[in-house]
Write a protein that holds these residues in place. Structure first.
Motif, PDB file in Angstrom:
ATOM      1  N   LEU A 128       0.845  -1.184   0.000  1.00 33.02           N
ATOM      2  CA  LEU A 128       0.000   0.000   0.000  1.00 33.02           C
ATOM      3  C   LEU A 128       0.887   1.243   0.000  1.00 33.02           C
ATOM      4  CD1 LEU A 128      -3.007   0.333  -0.179  1.00 33.02           C
ATOM      5  CD2 LEU A 128      -3.105   0.585   2.284  1.00 33.02           C
ATOM      6  N   THR A 129       1.594   1.430  -1.110  1.00 34.95           N
ATOM      7  CA  THR A 129       2.433   2.612  -1.309  1.00 34.95           C
ATOM      8  C   THR A 129       2.146   3.157  -2.706  1.00 34.95           C
ATOM      9  OG1 THR A 129       4.287   1.391  -2.276  1.00 34.95           O
ATOM     10  CG2 THR A 129       4.250   1.611   0.143  1.00 34.95           C
ATOM     11  N   GLY A 130       2.488   4.416  -2.916  1.00 37.28           N
ATOM     12  CA  GLY A 130       2.240   5.014  -4.214  1.00 37.28           C
ATOM     13  C   GLY A 130       2.973   4.311  -5.335  1.00 37.28           C
ATOM     14  N   SER A 133       4.002   1.250  -5.475  1.00 33.77           N
ATOM     15  CA  SER A 133       3.458  -0.085  -5.696  1.00 33.77           C
ATOM     16  C   SER A 133       2.133  -0.027  -6.453  1.00 33.77           C
ATOM     17  CB  SER A 133       3.273  -0.811  -4.369  1.00 33.77           C
ATOM     18  OG  SER A 133       2.933  -2.173  -4.571  1.00 33.77           O
ATOM     19  N   VAL A 134       1.328   0.994  -6.163  1.00 32.33           N
ATOM     20  CA  VAL A 134       0.071   1.163  -6.905  1.00 32.33           C
ATOM     21  C   VAL A 134       0.375   1.382  -8.384  1.00 32.33           C
ATOM     22  CG1 VAL A 134      -1.947   2.636  -7.239  1.00 32.33           C
ATOM     23  CG2 VAL A 134      -1.213   2.031  -4.921  1.00 32.33           C
ATOM     24  N   LEU A 135       1.346   2.227  -8.683  1.00 28.84           N
ATOM     25  CA  LEU A 135       1.695   2.485 -10.080  1.00 28.84           C
ATOM     26  C   LEU A 135       2.319   1.256 -10.731  1.00 28.84           C
ATOM     27  CD1 LEU A 135       3.072   6.140  -9.908  1.00 28.84           C
ATOM     28  CD2 LEU A 135       0.753   5.338 -10.379  1.00 28.84           C
ATOM     29  N   ASP A 136       3.073   0.468  -9.958  1.00 26.46           N
ATOM     30  CA  ASP A 136       3.620  -0.779 -10.486  1.00 26.46           C
ATOM     31  C   ASP A 136       2.503  -1.739 -10.882  1.00 26.46           C
ATOM     32  OD1 ASP A 136       6.208   0.091 -10.146  1.00 26.46           O
ATOM     33  OD2 ASP A 136       6.522  -0.986  -8.247  1.00 26.46           O
ATOM     34  N   ALA A 137       1.442  -1.789 -10.065  1.00 26.12           N
ATOM     35  CA  ALA A 137       0.307  -2.661 -10.386  1.00 26.12           C
ATOM     36  C   ALA A 137      -0.388  -2.201 -11.654  1.00 26.12           C
ATOM     37  CB  ALA A 137      -0.673  -2.691  -9.218  1.00 26.12           C
ATOM     38  N   VAL A 138      -0.497  -0.882 -11.831  1.00 21.15           N
ATOM     39  CA  VAL A 138      -1.088  -0.355 -13.067  1.00 21.15           C
ATOM     40  C   VAL A 138      -0.235  -0.755 -14.265  1.00 21.15           C
ATOM     41  CG1 VAL A 138      -1.654   1.745 -14.342  1.00 21.15           C
ATOM     42  CG2 VAL A 138      -2.221   1.573 -11.904  1.00 21.15           C
ATOM     43  N   ALA A 139       1.088  -0.656 -14.126  1.00 27.63           N
ATOM     44  CA  ALA A 139       2.004  -0.890 -15.242  1.00 27.63           C
ATOM     45  C   ALA A 139       2.229  -2.369 -15.532  1.00 27.63           C
ATOM     46  CB  ALA A 139       3.345  -0.219 -14.950  1.00 27.63           C
ATOM     47  N   ALA A 140       1.794  -3.254 -14.645  1.00 26.09           N
ATOM     48  CA  ALA A 140       2.131  -4.672 -14.763  1.00 26.09           C
ATOM     49  C   ALA A 140       1.525  -5.354 -15.982  1.00 26.09           C
ATOM     50  CB  ALA A 140       1.699  -5.407 -13.494  1.00 26.09           C
ATOM     51  N   ILE A 187      -5.587   9.056  -2.209  1.00 22.31           N
ATOM     52  CA  ILE A 187      -5.016   9.995  -3.176  1.00 22.31           C
ATOM     53  C   ILE A 187      -3.611  10.393  -2.737  1.00 22.31           C
ATOM     54  CG2 ILE A 187      -5.278  12.275  -4.242  1.00 22.31           C
ATOM     55  CD1 ILE A 187      -8.286  11.990  -3.873  1.00 22.31           C
ATOM     56  N   GLY A 188      -3.418  10.460  -1.428  1.00 20.25           N
ATOM     57  CA  GLY A 188      -2.102  10.806  -0.897  1.00 20.25           C
ATOM     58  C   GLY A 188      -1.020   9.821  -1.288  1.00 20.25           C
ATOM     59  N   LEU A 189      -1.389   8.552  -1.500  1.00 17.06           N
ATOM     60  CA  LEU A 189      -0.390   7.576  -1.921  1.00 17.06           C
ATOM     61  C   LEU A 189       0.192   7.954  -3.277  1.00 17.06           C
ATOM     62  CD1 LEU A 189      -2.135   4.179  -1.003  1.00 17.06           C
ATOM     63  CD2 LEU A 189      -0.446   5.455   0.317  1.00 17.06           C
ATOM     64  N   LEU A 190      -0.685   8.292  -4.208  1.00 17.62           N
ATOM     65  CA  LEU A 190      -0.197   8.656  -5.532  1.00 17.62           C
ATOM     66  C   LEU A 190       0.455  10.034  -5.526  1.00 17.62           C
ATOM     67  CD1 LEU A 190      -3.019   7.272  -7.848  1.00 17.62           C
ATOM     68  CD2 LEU A 190      -0.912   6.193  -7.077  1.00 17.62           C
ATOM     69  N   ALA A 191      -0.021  10.909  -4.655  1.00 17.59           N
ATOM     70  CA  ALA A 191       0.599  12.237  -4.547  1.00 17.59           C
ATOM     71  C   ALA A 191       2.023  12.137  -3.997  1.00 17.59           C
ATOM     72  CB  ALA A 191      -0.250  13.142  -3.663  1.00 17.59           C
TER      73      ALA A 191
END
Length: 472
Positions: free
Chosen positions: A222-224, A226-233, A247-251
């Motif tokens: 649950l980090t920003g 890691s969220v973007l890594d999941a999107v890119a996977a 929203i703060g994670l992605l910010a």
């Protein structure tokens, strides 16, 4: 209505077969979940059958009662669907509750079988756990109502309410999702940050995803990043689903990569300040969608393209009206278990306790705040929602809650260099004197519910302020 829902029919959703027809139906190789690797539909069906046998061995039968206290995981999904396939009523308890809270909930709900975590091998930061569950029979009582699922409200404003929803009601909400413009489409992915124990993650991610052929994928952590890594996977389009807190994670990502897979982020639970929404869309170049819903009814209204902020469009099949400043939502029966309060539900209408307005021309709904946010100060009316929104927009204010506690009282979490003095100065520029908080408590961290909502219970906030020192 999609094929699975149409074939279910009104009779089927009152029997266990609705799980197979609405949720588990599909091609064997359809990748419906991701947890350390893809889980296809054939594997999920096997896992559900295994859990069904285990729960039956523990004594669970049709009309029985099951409590799940598991973190979001494949085990949670399999046990939930297995309980429904048996024909049992399933109560969902957040795994983050304390032992005291769990004991109180179990005494209140009296389930016959409880499924709890045994050994957890995943990181505490993982939103989808690797867990080996334990199954325990107990001297509870069978289901006393026809509800398929029992949930406890978030408790952000006081004691939790016991809320029940039938299988037919859940299927109706899934069907609403299929008709909302902007939801993830078959073959796409939901990067789920919202807890699947609560209604946004449960129906908006898990149940809708299983039905629609949308892969439900949590990030590894649950980090920003890691969220973007999941999107890119994967190459397929992805929607991030969470609450404003996320929203703060992605910010927090300093230099986010360009991600053509990222379709949008959708949040529910609380309104997102306009400045936050603008900053997000400018940074990621995708819409920040908004949803309004309640545990009692699920999704009520949406603005998934961010076109009408702060207004929303009622979900298909629901009617929203304004009565005396309060928003009411059509609901055929009371969702409350053991409660017949006409101030909460009466004559087919759920009283949301939210203030707002419905545009007579467009039907768009604007949620303005809680019904109890209107107070009188020296004979002058003050809308605490306005005060809170003004405070939240000030530079350096991370989160804020404004209540009337003898006087208008604010609780705020600040980032340096903001201080209580700078906050007071900013409010003096923006609000009339009678509207301004007489007390401002600066907290290291705002209390939140397990779903990420800001706690508004006076006693909790007072205790947090007392532990943080004197008002500043």
């Amino acid at each position: 209505m999609t094929k699975g829902l149409a074939s279910a029919g009104s009779a089927l959703v009152t029997s266990p077969e609705w799980v197979d027809e609405v949720l588990l139906r599909g091609a064997d190789d359809d990748r419906c979940l991701y947890s350390g690797g893809p889980v296809d539909r054939a594997a999920l069906r096997r896992l559900v059958a295994q859990r069904q046998a285990r729960l039956t061995e523990a004594g669970l039968r049709a009309g029985g009662s099951l409590a799940l206290r598991l973190p979001p995981s494949v085990a949670y999904v399999a046990n939930l669907l297995a309980g429904w396939r048996i024909g049992a009523q399933v109560s969902l308890l957040d795994h983050r509750l304390t032992a005291f809270e769990v004991d109180a909930a179990l005494d209140r709900l009296a389930p016959q079988v409880v499924v709890e975590p045994g050994r957890i091998t995943s990181s505490p930061l993982s939103p989808f756990a690797d867990v080996e569950e334990t199954v325990t029979a107990r001297p509870g009582r069978p289901a006393g109502t026809p509800h398929a699922v029992i949930q406890l409200s978030s408790g952000s404003t006081g004691p939790s309410k016991v809320i029940g929803r039938t299988a037919a009601d859940l299927v109706a909400e899934i069907e609403r999702y299929t008709r909302i413009d902007g939801v993830p489409l078959p073959g796409e992915r939901i990067i789920v940050l919202a807890s699947m124990v609560h209604v946004l993650g449960l129906v908006g991610a898990l149940l809708y995803g299983l039905h629609a052929g949308v892969q439900v994928r949590p990030p590894e952590r649950l980090t920003g990043d890691s969220v973007l890594d999941a999107v890119a996977a994967e190459a397929t389009p992805a929607t991030v689903l969470g609450v404003p807190f996320h929203i703060g994670l992605l910010a927090s990502v300093v230099d986010p990569p360009r991600l053509p897979q990222l379709k949008r982020m959708t949040t529910g639970g609380e309104a997102v300040p306009a400045a936050t929404a603008t900053a997000f869309t400018e940074r990621y170049g995708v819409p920040l969608g908004n949803m309004w819903g309640m545990t009692e009814v699920g999704v009520i209204a949406t603005d998934l393209f961010g076109e009408h902020r702060p207004a929303l469009t009622p979900a298909p099949g629901l009617q929203v009206v304004e009565r005396g400043g309060e928003l009411w939502v059509s609901r055929p029966e009371s969702p409350y278990v053991g409660l017949s309060d006409p101030d909460r539900w009466a004559d087919g209408w759920l009283h949301t306790r939210d203030t707002g307005a419905v545009d007579p021309d467009t039907g768009l709904v604007t949620v303005k705040g809680r019904l109890d946010s209107q107070v009188s100060v020296g004979g002058l009316k003050v809308d605490l929602t306005e005060v809170e929104a003004t405070l939240a927009e000030l530079p350096g204010v991370v989160a804020a809650v404004v209540l009337h506690d003898d006087v208008i009282t604010a609780y705020a979490q600040l980032d340096a260099p903001a201080t209580a003095a700078s906050v007071q100065a900013g409010l003096a520029e923006r609000l009339a004197a009678y509207k301004r908080p007489r007390r401002v408590h600066v907290l290291d961290a705002m209390p939140r519910t397990t779903t990420g909502k800001l706690v508004r219970d006076r006693s909790v906030l007072r205790a947090a302020a007392a532990g943080n020192g004197v008002p500043r």
